[in-house]
Design an enzyme around this catalytic site. Structure first.
Site, short mmCIF file in Angstrom:
data_model
loop_
_atom_site.label_atom_id
_atom_site.label_comp_id
_atom_site.label_asym_id
_atom_site.label_seq_id
_atom_site.Cartn_x
_atom_site.Cartn_y
_atom_site.Cartn_z
N THR A 351 10.06 4.14 -6.42
CA THR A 351 9.23 4.86 -5.44
C THR A 351 9.87 5.94 -4.76
O THR A 351 9.38 7.15 -4.47
CB THR A 351 8.87 3.71 -4.41
OG1 THR A 351 8.16 2.63 -5.00
CG2 THR A 351 7.68 4.36 -3.28
N GLN A 381 2.99 2.96 -7.59
CA GLN A 381 3.66 3.88 -6.72
C GLN A 381 4.30 5.29 -7.24
O GLN A 381 4.61 5.46 -8.33
CB GLN A 381 4.86 3.28 -6.08
CG GLN A 381 4.73 1.90 -5.36
CD GLN A 381 4.84 0.63 -6.33
OE1 GLN A 381 4.54 0.83 -7.48
NE2 GLN A 381 5.36 -0.26 -5.62
N ASP A 404 0.92 5.51 -2.56
CA ASP A 404 1.96 5.97 -1.82
C ASP A 404 2.20 7.49 -1.79
O ASP A 404 3.01 8.03 -2.03
CB ASP A 404 3.27 5.32 -2.53
CG ASP A 404 3.52 3.98 -2.09
OD1 ASP A 404 2.64 3.39 -1.56
OD2 ASP A 404 4.50 3.46 -2.82
N ASP A 425 -1.63 2.09 0.51
CA ASP A 425 -0.49 2.43 1.39
C ASP A 425 0.05 3.96 1.36
O ASP A 425 1.15 4.35 1.08
CB ASP A 425 0.63 1.57 0.87
CG ASP A 425 0.31 0.14 0.92
OD1 ASP A 425 -0.46 -0.33 1.64
OD2 ASP A 425 0.99 -0.48 -0.11
N ARG A 493 -1.62 -2.06 6.74
CA ARG A 493 -1.11 -3.45 6.55
C ARG A 493 0.32 -3.42 6.61
O ARG A 493 0.93 -2.46 6.77
CB ARG A 493 -1.68 -3.99 5.18
CG ARG A 493 -0.95 -3.19 3.87
CD ARG A 493 -1.27 -3.94 2.64
NE ARG A 493 -0.61 -3.32 1.40
CZ ARG A 493 -0.56 -3.75 0.18
NH1 ARG A 493 -0.64 -4.95 -0.04
NH2 ARG A 493 -0.04 -2.84 -0.54
#
Length: 587
Positions: A351, A381, A404, A425, A493
């Site tokens: 990532t 990611q 991401d 995310d 989250r």
């Protein structure tokens, strides 16, 4: 510590050798050794008595200072084992702890180098992850070095609050770096075997940094409280002036930060920005790639170096390393100047390494540029922009990807009038990041996926990190809005145990589910996270049906919300004016 461990190891080998035969000669040697031992013991007792006499005060100070940490036994034993000079203050304990931490970080660096050189059968991603570790460990060494220097100057070089903010930022980033290294080995079972080889050393450094951070927080907060108590005898005007200085930083009579050079002031005051280098994919500039222009920029510069990136699509991965300070990317407009890549985890990247653009050098600026990663939702990611630059800012920029998208990795960051789009995310990391007047849109993910706007990564309760979204618009792209009932979308989250996200004064559309937030895994972090909402509006802003977690709360007053403004959360008064970008320091 290493020689002690070697001694214990050799002693254990000797003790466990059951084939040892005590001959008469050996017995004689043992008798001789016992006589020598008695003499040595007498001498050592005298030495120990001297140490005890010298360290009685040190013992009490060390015990007291370490009591404020999360790992007090480690705090005490690590510093006590070194002996050395007598400790007379909390500051000296912190310095001793930081010096020990530096030694441990160096040990980890060489452990990683050894793994790269000698471990057979490493996968390409494992090699990449190990190099990520070398980078983050190297950054940690710099952060610890600067922290020790800052500690030497404490509390006289700058305001107490500025000292506190800088020290906490440095050590918070050092903690984040340890986790980043280990995160690179979390994709499959093979990765985890390499992770196991690094785990003990990385966790030890993380705990040592945690202790240093707790001690710094305790010391600076106590000193600030004492200063304010003494300051009560001053006039109301003087009090207000002092408080203003703490919020706005050290400014000159014209309102500019004192550290800002005359040349940079002229640059920011001008209607047009003069470029030091020009990038054009058609060959009409000084360079045809952004990476080449960055490579040609001076290192550790105190003067702004502007790279004008003309309209065009630049298919490359660009890294502005820690030595490339005061770099500015100036585009011809979002959607016109595009830097694009497609690195992703499924195809073997980490990532951290997947970022199309990574900005690490201090005081990085960018405006009028699109950063994107086109890997797609099936590639998991895939980062468009990773930022670890302290005092970095982005104005009128786009960050487009899927999972991401924007990695706000570490340090103090500011985003204004930007567009951020993604799925899972898509704003994540552990910086102290403030986003103002931005458009944040979830997009259609893969079947079965849920959209998470944020995944904040605060791993220690004393870190001064978090994601603050103020006066922004949170919604969905047209492809998601058409099927929003099929793909649940949440505000965030908790990626790490003390995840902290604040959303205030923003418009939240009904693409966001009524419960607002989603768990990471079961009950993980639900009691320890800090999720706050304040004065939001829109179809998805209602809080009546929000999650009932212990860590979630609706802010009810300006006083409670004020610490999350740009003026306080990232010390924006001391540096945002120097960017030339619009900003708000308060509510």
């Amino acid at each position: 510590m290493a020689p002690i461990k070697e001694f214990i190891s050799k002693f254990s080998d000797f003790k466990n050798n059951k084939k040892l035969i005590l001959s008469s000669a050996a017995i004689a040697l043992l008798l001789l050794a016992s006589i020598v031992g008695i003499a040595a013991t007498t001498t050592n007792q005298n030495k120990n008595q001297k140490i005890t006499t010298l360290s009685s005060t040190s013992h009490a100070i060390l015990k007291s200072v370490c009591s404020s940490t999360l790992y007090p036994e480690l705090c005490f034993s690590a510093v006590a084992a070194t002996g050395g000079k007598e400790l007379t203050s909390q500051k000296e304990v912190i310095e001793a702890s930081l010096n020990l931490t530096t030694k441990a970080v160096k040990h980890n660096y060489f452990a990683v180098k050894k793994l790269i050189a000698k471990r057979k059968g490493l996968t390409p991603r494992e090699v990449t992850a190990l190099h990520d570790c070398l980078e983050t460990i190297d950054e940690t060494l710099d952060e610890l070095h600067v922290a020790v220097e800052d500690l030497h100057q404490y509390p006289k070089q700058k305001s107490l609050r500025k000292h506190a903010d800088d020290l906490k930022t440095l050590i918070s980033s050092a903690i984040t770096n340890q986790g980043t290294c280990l995160d690179g080995f979390s994709y499959d079972d093979a990765d985890r075997k390499v992770r196991k080889a690094l785990l003990k050393g990385q966790v030890h450094v993380e705990h040592m940094c945690s202790n240093a951070l707790a001690m710094i927080k305790n010391m600076t907060e106590t000193d600030i409280a004492n200063f304010e108590l003494r300051d009560k005898s001053s006039t109301f005007t003087n009090n207000n002036n002092r408080k203003l200085k703490e919020v706005t930083g050290d400014l000159d009579s014209d309102g500019w930060p004192k550290w800002l050079s005359v040349g940079d002031r002229r640059l920011l005051q001008g209607s047009t920005i003069k470029a030091d280098a020009t990038v054009a994919d058609d060959g009409s500039g000084d360079f045809t790639t952004v990476a080449a222009a960055v490579a040609a920029a001076p290192e550790k510069s105190n003067k702004r170096f502007v790279i004008h990136i003309k309209a065009g699509v630049y298919r490359e991965n660009v890294e502005v390393t820690k030595k490339k300070t005061n770099i500015m990317f100036l585009g011809d407009g979002r959607g016109k100047t595009i830097i694009t890549g497609s690195r992703n985890v499924v195809d073997g990247s980490t990532t951290f390494h997947s970022a199309t653009v990574a900005a690490v050098g201090e005081r990085f600026l960018a405006r009028d540029i699109t950063f994107q990663n086109t890997a797609g939702p099936s590639k998991h990611q895939a980062v468009a922009l990773r930022v670890g630059s302290d005092f970095s800012a982005f104005y009128q920029c786009d960050m487009f990807a899927y999972q991401d998208t924007l990695y706000v990795h570490s340090n103090r960051q500011f985003f204004v009038k930007c567009h951020i789009t993604g799925t899972v995310d898509f704003i994540f990391g552990n910086a102290a990041a403030v986003l103002q007047d931005c458009d944040i849109n979830a997009r259609r993910p893969n079947s079965g996926q849920k959209n998470m706007v944020t995944a904040q990564g605060r791993s220690d309760p004393n870190q001064n990190t978090g994601i603050v979204i103020q006066n922004c618009r949170i919604g969905g792209t047209s492809d998601l809005l058409a099927v929003k009932g099929t793909f649940p979308t949440y505000l965030g989250r908790p990626w790490k145990e003390y995840s902290r996200t604040v959303i205030m004064q923003s418009d939240i559309s009904d693409v966001i589910r009524p419960e607002g937030w989603h768990e990471w895994s079961g009950s993980f972090a639900l009691d320890t996270l800090t999720y706050r909402e304040y004065l939001n509006r829109g179809g998805g802003a209602g809080t009546a049906n929000r999650v009932k977690w212990k860590g979630y709360k609706v802010i009810t007053s300006d006083t409670e919300a004020q610490p999350f403004t740009a003026g306080q959360f990232i010390g924006g008064g001391g540096w945002l004016a120097s960017t030339g970008f619009p900003f708000s320091l308060s509510l």
